[in-house]
Design a protein around this motif. Structure first.
Motif, PDB file in Angstrom:
ATOM      1  N   LEU A  60       0.825  -1.215   0.000  1.00 36.70           N
ATOM      2  CA  LEU A  60       0.000   0.000   0.000  1.00 36.70           C
ATOM      3  C   LEU A  60       0.857   1.263   0.000  1.00 36.70           C
ATOM      4  N   ALA A  61       1.973   1.245   0.716  1.00 36.63           N
ATOM      5  CA  ALA A  61       2.846   2.427   0.761  1.00 36.63           C
ATOM      6  C   ALA A  61       3.324   2.792  -0.637  1.00 36.63           C
ATOM      7  N   THR A  62       3.709   1.793  -1.407  1.00 37.80           N
ATOM      8  CA  THR A  62       4.143   2.034  -2.786  1.00 37.80           C
ATOM      9  C   THR A  62       2.985   2.547  -3.635  1.00 37.80           C
ATOM     10  N   ASP A  63       1.823   1.912  -3.489  1.00 41.52           N
ATOM     11  CA  ASP A  63       0.650   2.323  -4.268  1.00 41.52           C
ATOM     12  C   ASP A  63       0.205   3.741  -3.925  1.00 41.52           C
ATOM     13  N   ILE A  64       0.243   4.083  -2.660  1.00 45.29           N
ATOM     14  CA  ILE A  64      -0.129   5.428  -2.219  1.00 45.29           C
ATOM     15  C   ILE A  64       0.771   6.466  -2.866  1.00 45.29           C
ATOM     16  N   ASP A  65       2.057   6.183  -2.900  1.00 44.83           N
ATOM     17  CA  ASP A  65       3.010   7.102  -3.516  1.00 44.83           C
ATOM     18  C   ASP A  65       2.708   7.280  -5.006  1.00 44.83           C
ATOM     19  N   GLU A  66       2.391   6.200  -5.692  1.00 51.51           N
ATOM     20  CA  GLU A  66       2.064   6.274  -7.124  1.00 51.51           C
ATOM     21  C   GLU A  66       0.793   7.102  -7.357  1.00 51.51           C
ATOM     22  N   ILE A  67      -0.206   6.902  -6.528  1.00 56.17           N
ATOM     23  CA  ILE A  67      -1.454   7.667  -6.651  1.00 56.17           C
ATOM     24  C   ILE A  67      -1.172   9.154  -6.457  1.00 56.17           C
ATOM     25  N   ALA A  68      -0.454   9.490  -5.389  1.00 52.17           N
ATOM     26  CA  ALA A  68      -0.166  10.888  -5.082  1.00 52.17           C
ATOM     27  C   ALA A  68       0.659  11.540  -6.189  1.00 52.17           C
ATOM     28  N   TYR A 112     -10.728  -3.742   2.697  1.00 52.99           N
ATOM     29  CA  TYR A 112     -10.039  -4.004   1.428  1.00 52.99           C
ATOM     30  C   TYR A 112     -11.032  -4.183   0.285  1.00 52.99           C
ATOM     31  N   THR A 113     -12.152  -4.865   0.529  1.00 46.94           N
ATOM     32  CA  THR A 113     -13.135  -5.034  -0.544  1.00 46.94           C
ATOM     33  C   THR A 113     -13.798  -3.710  -0.905  1.00 46.94           C
ATOM     34  N   ALA A 114     -13.977  -2.827   0.063  1.00 44.39           N
ATOM     35  CA  ALA A 114     -14.539  -1.503  -0.238  1.00 44.39           C
ATOM     36  C   ALA A 114     -13.568  -0.697  -1.104  1.00 44.39           C
ATOM     37  N   VAL A 115     -12.292  -0.754  -0.779  1.00 46.40           N
ATOM     38  CA  VAL A 115     -11.296  -0.031  -1.572  1.00 46.40           C
ATOM     39  C   VAL A 115     -11.194  -0.646  -2.967  1.00 46.40           C
ATOM     40  N   ALA A 116     -11.249  -1.964  -3.063  1.00 49.96           N
ATOM     41  CA  ALA A 116     -11.206  -2.621  -4.371  1.00 49.96           C
ATOM     42  C   ALA A 116     -12.355  -2.145  -5.254  1.00 49.96           C
ATOM     43  N   THR A 139      -5.659   0.266 -12.312  1.00 53.59           N
ATOM     44  CA  THR A 139      -5.811  -1.161 -12.605  1.00 53.59           C
ATOM     45  C   THR A 139      -4.726  -1.965 -11.896  1.00 53.59           C
ATOM     46  N   GLY A 140      -3.496  -1.488 -11.960  1.00 52.05           N
ATOM     47  CA  GLY A 140      -2.402  -2.173 -11.266  1.00 52.05           C
ATOM     48  C   GLY A 140      -2.611  -2.215  -9.767  1.00 52.05           C
ATOM     49  N   ILE A 141      -3.059  -1.103  -9.217  1.00 52.95           N
ATOM     50  CA  ILE A 141      -3.308  -1.044  -7.778  1.00 52.95           C
ATOM     51  C   ILE A 141      -4.483  -1.941  -7.408  1.00 52.95           C
ATOM     52  N   SER A 142      -5.493  -1.976  -8.263  1.00 55.47           N
ATOM     53  CA  SER A 142      -6.639  -2.853  -8.040  1.00 55.47           C
ATOM     54  C   SER A 142      -6.202  -4.314  -7.978  1.00 55.47           C
ATOM     55  N   ARG A 143      -5.280  -4.703  -8.844  1.00 59.98           N
ATOM     56  CA  ARG A 143      -4.772  -6.078  -8.804  1.00 59.98           C
ATOM     57  C   ARG A 143      -4.090  -6.367  -7.463  1.00 59.98           C
ATOM     58  N   ASN A 144      -3.329  -5.396  -6.956  1.00 55.74           N
ATOM     59  CA  ASN A 144      -2.663  -5.582  -5.662  1.00 55.74           C
ATOM     60  C   ASN A 144      -3.680  -5.762  -4.538  1.00 55.74           C
ATOM     61  N   VAL A 145      -4.713  -4.936  -4.541  1.00 59.52           N
ATOM     62  CA  VAL A 145      -5.735  -5.008  -3.492  1.00 59.52           C
ATOM     63  C   VAL A 145      -6.529  -6.305  -3.621  1.00 59.52           C
ATOM     64  N   LYS A 147      -5.442  -9.087  -4.792  1.00 60.88           N
ATOM     65  CA  LYS A 147      -4.571 -10.169  -4.322  1.00 60.88           C
ATOM     66  C   LYS A 147      -4.602 -10.242  -2.791  1.00 60.88           C
ATOM     67  N   ALA A 148      -4.576  -9.081  -2.140  1.00 58.08           N
ATOM     68  CA  ALA A 148      -4.653  -9.061  -0.678  1.00 58.08           C
ATOM     69  C   ALA A 148      -5.979  -9.647  -0.202  1.00 58.08           C
ATOM     70  N   VAL A 149      -7.075  -9.301  -0.876  1.00 62.68           N
ATOM     71  CA  VAL A 149      -8.387  -9.859  -0.520  1.00 62.68           C
ATOM     72  C   VAL A 149      -8.345 -11.377  -0.647  1.00 62.68           C
ATOM     73  N   TRP A 150      -7.825 -11.862  -1.753  1.00 68.54           N
ATOM     74  CA  TRP A 150      -7.734 -13.302  -1.971  1.00 68.54           C
ATOM     75  C   TRP A 150      -6.907 -13.976  -0.869  1.00 68.54           C
ATOM     76  N   MET A 151      -5.783 -13.393  -0.523  1.00 71.29           N
ATOM     77  CA  MET A 151      -4.926 -13.983   0.514  1.00 71.29           C
ATOM     78  C   MET A 151      -5.638 -14.015   1.867  1.00 71.29           C
ATOM     79  N   MET A 152      -6.365 -12.943   2.184  1.00 70.68           N
ATOM     80  CA  MET A 152      -7.097 -12.938   3.457  1.00 70.68           C
ATOM     81  C   MET A 152      -8.252 -13.929   3.433  1.00 70.68           C
ATOM     82  N   GLU A 153      -8.957 -14.005   2.311  1.00 69.73           N
ATOM     83  CA  GLU A 153     -10.061 -14.982   2.212  1.00 69.73           C
ATOM     84  C   GLU A 153      -9.534 -16.412   2.350  1.00 69.73           C
TER      85      GLU A 153
END
Length: 158
Positions: A60-68, A112-116, A139-145, A147-153
């Motif tokens: 998320l830290a990397t993704d946040i930086d890219e968004i900003a 995480y699902t809300a952010v996705a 789209t790239g960030i969505s894939r990361n999120v 993946k996190a949802v899948w791992m938690m599920e």
């Protein structure tokens, strides 16, 4: 809006800046909640959850930086202060009284699902506005999120 030599039309820029700021705000809130879970998790799956949450907040830290940075590239101002995040997030407050791994997983999955979902909506909105680059970034960030949802599920299904 500060000047930018980016040749996107002003409507596309304004649309993308709004979407990016909303994604930035929610992503920072999600990052903070993920750190909260990482610090406070307890129970039989402590180590695996502690490490998994750490992986998530680092991503998320990397993704946040890219968004900003994309937001600023388009001529906007990235607002990531505690005050702007607290007043602008769409996520429910993260419960600070949770420690059990299963309860933290449930709280994390909800967020995480809300952010996705909002990322996917942002992809569509920015693409329709004519900003393929922002849609691609999201789209790239969505894939990361996702993946996190899948791992938690997968972890929660044990």
């Amino acid at each position: 809006m500060p000047k930018s030599r980016n040749d996107l039309n002003d409507n596309a820029k304004k649309t993308s800046i709004g979407v990016l700021q909303a994604c930035l705000t929610d992503s920072i809130d999600l990052y903070n909640g993920t750190r909260q879970a990482h610090w406070n998790v307890r129970g039989p799956n402590f180590r695996s959850l502690h490490l998994m949450f750490e992986e998530f907040y680092n991503s998320l830290a990397t993704d946040i930086d890219e968004i900003a940075e994309r937001l600023v590239q388009l001529g906007g101002t990235a607002n990531g202060t505690s005050q702007s995040v607290a007043s602008g997030t769409t996520l429910p407050p993260f419960p600070t009284d949770l420690h059990a791994g299963d309860k933290l997983l449930a709280a994390m999955l909800e967020r995480y699902t809300a952010v996705a979902k909002s990322l996917r909506e942002g992809i569509d909105t920015t693409d329709e506005a004519g900003d393929a680059d922002t849609a691609d970034l999201l789209t790239g960030i969505s894939r990361n999120v996702d993946k996190a949802v899948w791992m938690m599920e997968a972890t929660a299904d044990r």
